[in-house]
Scaffold this motif. Structure first.
Motif, short mmCIF file in Angstrom:
data_model
loop_
_atom_site.label_atom_id
_atom_site.label_comp_id
_atom_site.label_asym_id
_atom_site.label_seq_id
_atom_site.Cartn_x
_atom_site.Cartn_y
_atom_site.Cartn_z
N VAL A 94 39.89 30.62 40.59
CA VAL A 94 41.51 30.35 41.54
C VAL A 94 42.06 31.84 41.94
O VAL A 94 42.14 32.43 41.06
CB VAL A 94 42.15 29.63 40.69
N ALA A 95 41.91 31.74 43.40
CA ALA A 95 42.32 31.91 43.94
C ALA A 95 43.41 32.74 45.43
O ALA A 95 43.72 31.21 44.91
CB ALA A 95 41.17 33.58 45.03
N THR A 96 44.15 33.76 45.18
CA THR A 96 45.82 33.03 46.31
C THR A 96 45.53 33.63 47.38
O THR A 96 45.17 35.58 46.39
CB THR A 96 47.21 32.67 45.60
N VAL A 97 45.84 34.21 48.47
CA VAL A 97 46.11 34.95 49.42
C VAL A 97 47.00 36.17 48.90
O VAL A 97 47.41 37.31 49.21
CB VAL A 97 45.43 34.57 51.02
N ASN A 98 48.22 35.71 49.19
CA ASN A 98 49.55 35.83 48.72
C ASN A 98 50.14 35.14 47.62
O ASN A 98 49.66 34.23 46.99
CB ASN A 98 50.24 36.07 50.07
N TYR A 99 51.18 35.14 47.16
CA TYR A 99 51.78 34.90 46.19
C TYR A 99 51.54 34.83 44.30
O TYR A 99 51.78 33.33 44.41
CB TYR A 99 52.27 33.27 46.34
N PRO A 100 50.21 34.98 44.40
CA PRO A 100 49.87 37.09 44.90
C PRO A 100 49.58 36.73 44.98
O PRO A 100 47.87 35.77 44.98
CB PRO A 100 49.78 37.60 43.00
N GLU A 101 48.24 38.05 45.34
CA GLU A 101 47.42 38.06 46.43
C GLU A 101 45.87 38.46 45.39
O GLU A 101 46.36 39.15 44.27
CB GLU A 101 47.34 39.98 47.18
N THR A 102 44.93 38.22 45.32
CA THR A 102 43.62 38.30 44.49
C THR A 102 43.14 38.59 45.31
O THR A 102 43.03 38.66 47.00
CB THR A 102 43.17 36.94 44.37
N TYR A 103 42.78 40.41 44.58
CA TYR A 103 42.07 40.94 45.27
C TYR A 103 40.53 41.42 45.40
O TYR A 103 39.69 40.36 44.88
CB TYR A 103 42.38 43.06 45.19
N THR A 104 39.84 41.14 46.52
CA THR A 104 38.18 41.20 46.65
C THR A 104 37.51 42.26 45.51
O THR A 104 36.48 41.12 45.54
CB THR A 104 37.74 41.68 47.91
N VAL A 105 37.88 42.83 45.94
CA VAL A 105 36.64 43.07 44.03
C VAL A 105 37.36 42.49 42.83
O VAL A 105 35.74 42.15 42.10
CB VAL A 105 37.85 44.70 43.63
N PHE A 106 38.64 41.92 42.78
CA PHE A 106 38.14 41.04 41.79
C PHE A 106 37.00 39.73 41.90
O PHE A 106 36.86 39.24 40.81
CB PHE A 106 39.96 40.48 41.07
N ILE A 107 37.81 39.12 43.14
CA ILE A 107 36.70 38.05 43.36
C ILE A 107 35.56 38.80 43.34
O ILE A 107 34.30 38.41 42.70
CB ILE A 107 36.42 37.53 44.61
N ASP A 108 34.55 39.76 43.80
CA ASP A 108 33.25 39.92 43.49
C ASP A 108 33.26 39.83 41.74
O ASP A 108 31.89 40.50 41.73
CB ASP A 108 32.96 40.82 44.49
N ARG A 109 33.76 40.53 41.18
CA ARG A 109 34.00 41.10 40.12
C ARG A 109 33.06 39.90 39.73
O ARG A 109 32.18 39.60 38.50
CB ARG A 109 34.81 42.15 39.47
N PHE A 110 34.32 38.92 39.12
CA PHE A 110 33.92 37.45 38.48
C PHE A 110 32.70 36.59 39.70
O PHE A 110 32.12 36.30 38.55
CB PHE A 110 35.28 36.86 39.04
N LEU A 111 32.26 37.24 40.85
CA LEU A 111 31.13 36.27 40.91
C LEU A 111 29.90 36.86 40.08
O LEU A 111 29.24 36.25 39.73
CB LEU A 111 31.30 36.04 42.58
N ALA A 112 29.60 38.25 40.43
CA ALA A 112 28.73 39.19 39.86
C ALA A 112 28.75 39.09 38.04
O ALA A 112 27.98 38.88 37.49
CB ALA A 112 29.06 40.66 40.14
N THR A 113 29.64 38.70 37.69
CA THR A 113 29.45 37.80 36.30
C THR A 113 28.92 36.89 36.04
O THR A 113 28.74 36.75 35.06
CB THR A 113 30.70 38.73 35.47
N ALA A 114 29.00 36.09 36.97
CA ALA A 114 28.85 34.92 36.58
C ALA A 114 27.25 34.68 36.80
O ALA A 114 26.62 34.16 36.63
CB ALA A 114 29.90 33.51 37.76
N GLU A 115 26.17 35.49 38.46
CA GLU A 115 25.16 35.38 38.93
C GLU A 115 24.38 36.17 37.48
O GLU A 115 23.44 36.70 36.58
CB GLU A 115 25.70 36.60 39.55
N ALA A 116 25.62 37.12 36.65
CA ALA A 116 24.32 38.12 35.71
C ALA A 116 24.01 37.06 34.04
O ALA A 116 23.29 37.05 33.64
CB ALA A 116 25.25 39.24 35.10
#
Length: 307
Positions: A94-116
């Protein structure tokens, strides 16, 4: 007796047996020393063997083999990892563009971990009712990026249940982990999915535009139409675990698909000549943000930060 771990507080585990009864359990003392390298030897979603005591509580003495699990680096540096959940069909960020902002590096680390850990993943961008024109344009770009890579993406507002229908249908029959930064509205989203449950929701710190922790324990909820969702405490960072440097590119779908055209089979996509990945970044065929996320994980491996 066998049961499913549906809730934990760090020291206690609530186990639901096959008849539907729930027993509050602790881990048997000898169980703690069996080569457990995580902060939590038992996780939500685990099938365990336990024995009840005369006072109605129980002791867990064995974990069944896990089909899969997903982990992140623990803030407790004396341990290697924290298991978020086990035996999953889907991992949702679950991510948000603002309020607060979810940074793309956090998104990508999550996705990479799921792939792993071979767990299908998707993204849910919440609070869509709050965004201004510029924020919606940025959201459009993120949705385009991640759907092009191959991840399902949903735009929702937990305060507007009519926006959830497509996401609800996607969850049916699955055991799903919901994760995300504090403040992105996970608990509000779960409350919208399960209006009959008493689920606490929190606020955003106006001083820093960051979320304040609402969920303090992990819990599994049964969905009305079938399946389960697992709520976990909000996380500030997503440190990856057990990734070998030469494998990291395998966990980025877009990078991996291009890497077969690199001159060298063992290309790390850093400075080797004939690197198809860097050429694709230069041509904007791979997003710069994705490549920067890849580099940040590679840097973690070099520094030994998460190993």
């Amino acid at each position: 007796m066998e049961g499913l771990v549906i809730k934990n507080s760090g020291s206690c585990y609530w186990v639901k047996n096959r008849e539907g009864s729930v027993c509050e359990c602790k881990i048997k003392g000898t169980f703690r020393i069996k080569k457990i390298k995580t902060t939590n030897p038992v996780a939500i979603g685990d099938w365990v063997s336990f024995e009840e005591t005369a006072d109605g509580t129980g002791f867990i003495y064995e974990i069944s083999d896990r089909r899969n699990y997903i982990i992140r680096r623990s803030s407790n540096l004396s341990k290697q990892a924290h298991i978020l959940a086990a035996n999953l069909d889907l991992a949702v960020l679950v991510a948000t563009v603002n309020y607060p902002e979810t940074y793309t590096v956090f998104i990508d680390r999550f996705l990479a971990t799921a792939e792993a850990y071979r767990i299908p993943a998707c993204l849910v961008f919440n609070k869509t009712d709050c965004y201004d024109e510029a924020e919606n344009e940025y959201l459009d770009a993120l949705v385009h990026l991640y759907t092009t890579i191959g991840y399902p993406v949903f735009r929702v507002s937990a305060l507007h249940p009519e926006s959830l229908s497509e996401f609800v249908a996607f969850l049916q029959g699955k055991i799903t982990l919901l994760s995300g930064n504090s403040g992105v509205g996970k608990s509000t989203l779960i409350k919208a999915l399960l209006p009959d449950k008493d689920i606490k929701t929190g606020d955003i710190s106006s001083a820093h535009n960051k979320g304040m922790h609402t969920t303090t324990l992990s819990e599994m909820y049964e969905l009305p139409g079938g399946g389960y969702i697992i709520d976990t405490p909000g996380v500030k960072g997503f440190g990856v675990i057990d990734m070998e440097k030469h494998e990291i590119g395998h966990y980025f779908k877009d990078i991996f698909s291009v890497s077969k055209h690199c001159r060298f089979d063992d290309c790390t996509h850093l400075q080797e000549p004939g690197c198809a990945v860097r050429e694709a970044v230069d041509r904007s065929e791979i997003a710069l943000s994705r490549y920067q996320s890849y580099l940040s994980i590679m840097d973690d491996c070099d520094s030994g930060k998460y190993r």
